[in-house]
Design an enzyme around this catalytic site. Sequence first.
Site, PDB file in Angstrom:
ATOM      1  N   TYR A  49       0.975  -1.273  -0.061  1.00  0.00           N
ATOM      2  CA  TYR A  49      -0.018   0.069   0.085  1.00  0.00           C
ATOM      3  C   TYR A  49       0.724   1.527   0.038  1.00  0.00           C
ATOM      4  O   TYR A  49       0.555   2.142  -0.591  1.00  0.00           O
ATOM      5  CB  TYR A  49      -0.703  -0.044   1.216  1.00  0.00           C
ATOM      6  CG  TYR A  49      -2.059   1.002   1.213  1.00  0.00           C
ATOM      7  CD1 TYR A  49      -3.077   1.220   0.257  1.00  0.00           C
ATOM      8  CD2 TYR A  49      -2.259   1.822   2.040  1.00  0.00           C
ATOM      9  CE1 TYR A  49      -3.964   1.729   0.192  1.00  0.00           C
ATOM     10  CE2 TYR A  49      -3.187   3.025   2.193  1.00  0.00           C
ATOM     11  CZ  TYR A  49      -4.037   2.808   1.239  1.00  0.00           C
ATOM     12  OH  TYR A  49      -5.272   3.596   1.065  1.00  0.00           O
ATOM     13  N   CYS A  62      -8.725   9.693   1.349  1.00  0.00           N
ATOM     14  CA  CYS A  62      -7.873   8.363   1.175  1.00  0.00           C
ATOM     15  C   CYS A  62      -6.605   8.552   0.593  1.00  0.00           C
ATOM     16  O   CYS A  62      -5.362   8.171   1.382  1.00  0.00           O
ATOM     17  CB  CYS A  62      -8.577   7.491   0.239  1.00  0.00           C
ATOM     18  SG  CYS A  62     -10.263   7.054   0.780  1.00  0.00           S
ATOM     19  N   HIS A  63      -6.315   9.392  -0.268  1.00  0.00           N
ATOM     20  CA  HIS A  63      -5.159   9.490  -0.800  1.00  0.00           C
ATOM     21  C   HIS A  63      -4.381  10.758  -1.285  1.00  0.00           C
ATOM     22  O   HIS A  63      -3.732  11.122  -1.985  1.00  0.00           O
ATOM     23  CB  HIS A  63      -4.889   8.745  -2.220  1.00  0.00           C
ATOM     24  CG  HIS A  63      -5.153   7.179  -1.734  1.00  0.00           C
ATOM     25  ND1 HIS A  63      -6.281   6.483  -2.064  1.00  0.00           N
ATOM     26  CD2 HIS A  63      -4.552   6.309  -1.115  1.00  0.00           C
ATOM     27  CE1 HIS A  63      -6.696   5.405  -1.653  1.00  0.00           C
ATOM     28  NE2 HIS A  63      -5.164   5.132  -1.227  1.00  0.00           N
ATOM     29  N   GLY A  64      -5.358  11.888  -0.642  1.00  0.00           N
ATOM     30  CA  GLY A  64      -4.833  13.303  -0.627  1.00  0.00           C
ATOM     31  C   GLY A  64      -5.302  13.919  -2.099  1.00  0.00           C
ATOM     32  O   GLY A  64      -4.263  14.636  -2.606  1.00  0.00           O
TER      33      GLY A  64
END
Lengths: 422, 169
Positions: free
Chosen positions: A294, B133-135
């Site tokens: 991840y 979540c991932h910016g």
Amino acid sequence: MSDHDYTPSSKVGKWFNDRLPLLTLANHLTDYPTPKNLNYWWTFGGILTFCLITQIVTGLTLAMHYIAHADMAFESVEHIMRDVNYGWLIRYIHANGASMFFLAVYIHIFRSLFYGSYKSPREIIWIIGIIIYLLMMAAAFMGYVLPWGQMSFWGATVITNLFSAIPLVGEGIVTWLWGGYSVDNPTLTRFFTLHYLIPFLILGLVVLHIWALHVPGNNNPVGIDIKKPSKDTVPFHPYIVIKDGFALLMFMIVFAFFVFYSPNILGHADNYIEANPMVTPAHIVPEWYLLPFYAILRSVPDKLLGVVAMLSAILILAVLPWLDTSKIRSAVFRPLYKQFYWILVADVLILGYMGAMPAEGLYLLIARVATAYYFLHFLVILPVLGFKEKTIPVPLSITESVLGGTPNLAAARNRESSEKLK
Amino acid sequence: MSDKKPERRDFLFTASYAVGAVGAAAVVWPLIDQMNPDASVKALASTEVDVGSVKRGNTITVLWRGKPVFIRRRTEEEIKEARSVKMEDLIHPEKDEDRAKNPEWLVMLGVCTHLGCVPLNDKGDYDGWFCPCHGSHYDTSGRIRKGPAPLNMEVPKYEFVNANTIKIG
């Protein structure tokens, strides 16, 4: 397979064995010659077999009570936890069993990396192992979706969306995987089906893994071939069975600790909230065993390249036998590789930690450096090291290394030169 | 092999393989296609939403095809901000005029184009949305400005049935 012929002592046994040689197989497995210098890092094969069987047995019993439907899945899991006799125990064993399975498989993989077990002639064993590992990740991911909590739902959304990175057909593939326009009931029912199927595929591959292992036999801590005939080996039963059994007991103590004293410590609290397609949890984290990959996914700022990097990080292992150019198997005789090995271990642990942290600032920078180093290790360091490294002479036999302790450089050289004189 | 002249038997083999392959594909296709959205999923294709009570500067979220749809009634400043952005500053260049035909109303799928999370309202560096979540950062037109997402948030097909009702789909 076996070096010797086997004839059952009883008449019935002989009659049966002539028609289906199961007793010959049992005899092969009992007498299977095993290097006598195997240490406890070699007990994880047996531990992993135990983990697989535990997951299958607890999984089958959970499936008797679980309902694979978006409206009922969450409640049926709570029903298992509260109403079903020993349901809490079976579910906690199954959920923590997944973590224990990965703990054992990581030790097993890093054992292979240290002792060069993936090298010729054991490449096929290694590749089958990597396929098993990939299937384990698929099974674990789909199993995590089944309770239909917030982490289940959003984990499923994020992971299935990885396929949308594929050019042109990506969106179509994602819709096909979902069976709709978002993760929903059709997704849940197919995940349940596949989650049920995969352990049996793994079981079949484990048989092939062990079959392929029994052709050349076990690697061992000094990484040299067994001399035949010699006193280098002991029969699998009772020597290895007892050793594996003892290690398994130790492992079960750790397992039981998690199940009985902190059954939720490896999970995420948000998964006790029912799935809600309108709200994404503030911080999505996969299970601990997927964190290094991840971190690699997130450290690449481009969607497609991030997915490619993550998949490559796993698939690069499959070609490892050809990336490592050194003829010496065991790191014991490779002073430089030994150091790089421990750097890799640290690198993977750092990636795992960064995967759990938010992807910003210093965390992101460290994750990027660690990602770059991961690929550097496999693509540059390993191929070059095989040519540059000055290795320590290996002992002439396993017996010598067992009786002589640490191999004496001068003694080994002397013996090598005297061998040549003969 | 290459010197040998093809015989009748070679032709029969090739023809059999070809027919066999077509047959196998015909059998496999239903097994694959059954996983695609079924008739009941496709039937839920449109939703009507009453937006009469939405005040300026507010967003409502409705579910359409299992996905959240953001309906935002934008303020004058937000519209001005969205329309004054230069095309070359955008990762996925789209004019705000094309995304919001009626400038007051921005209707789009509340799904981050990176990996499908739901971005948070009134957050991020561009006064629009931020995906936790991932910016990924989106502006007041729902266009991607910073982060890993490759595209702007998608504008679905929709129309105003009357002054207060939007039909999505």
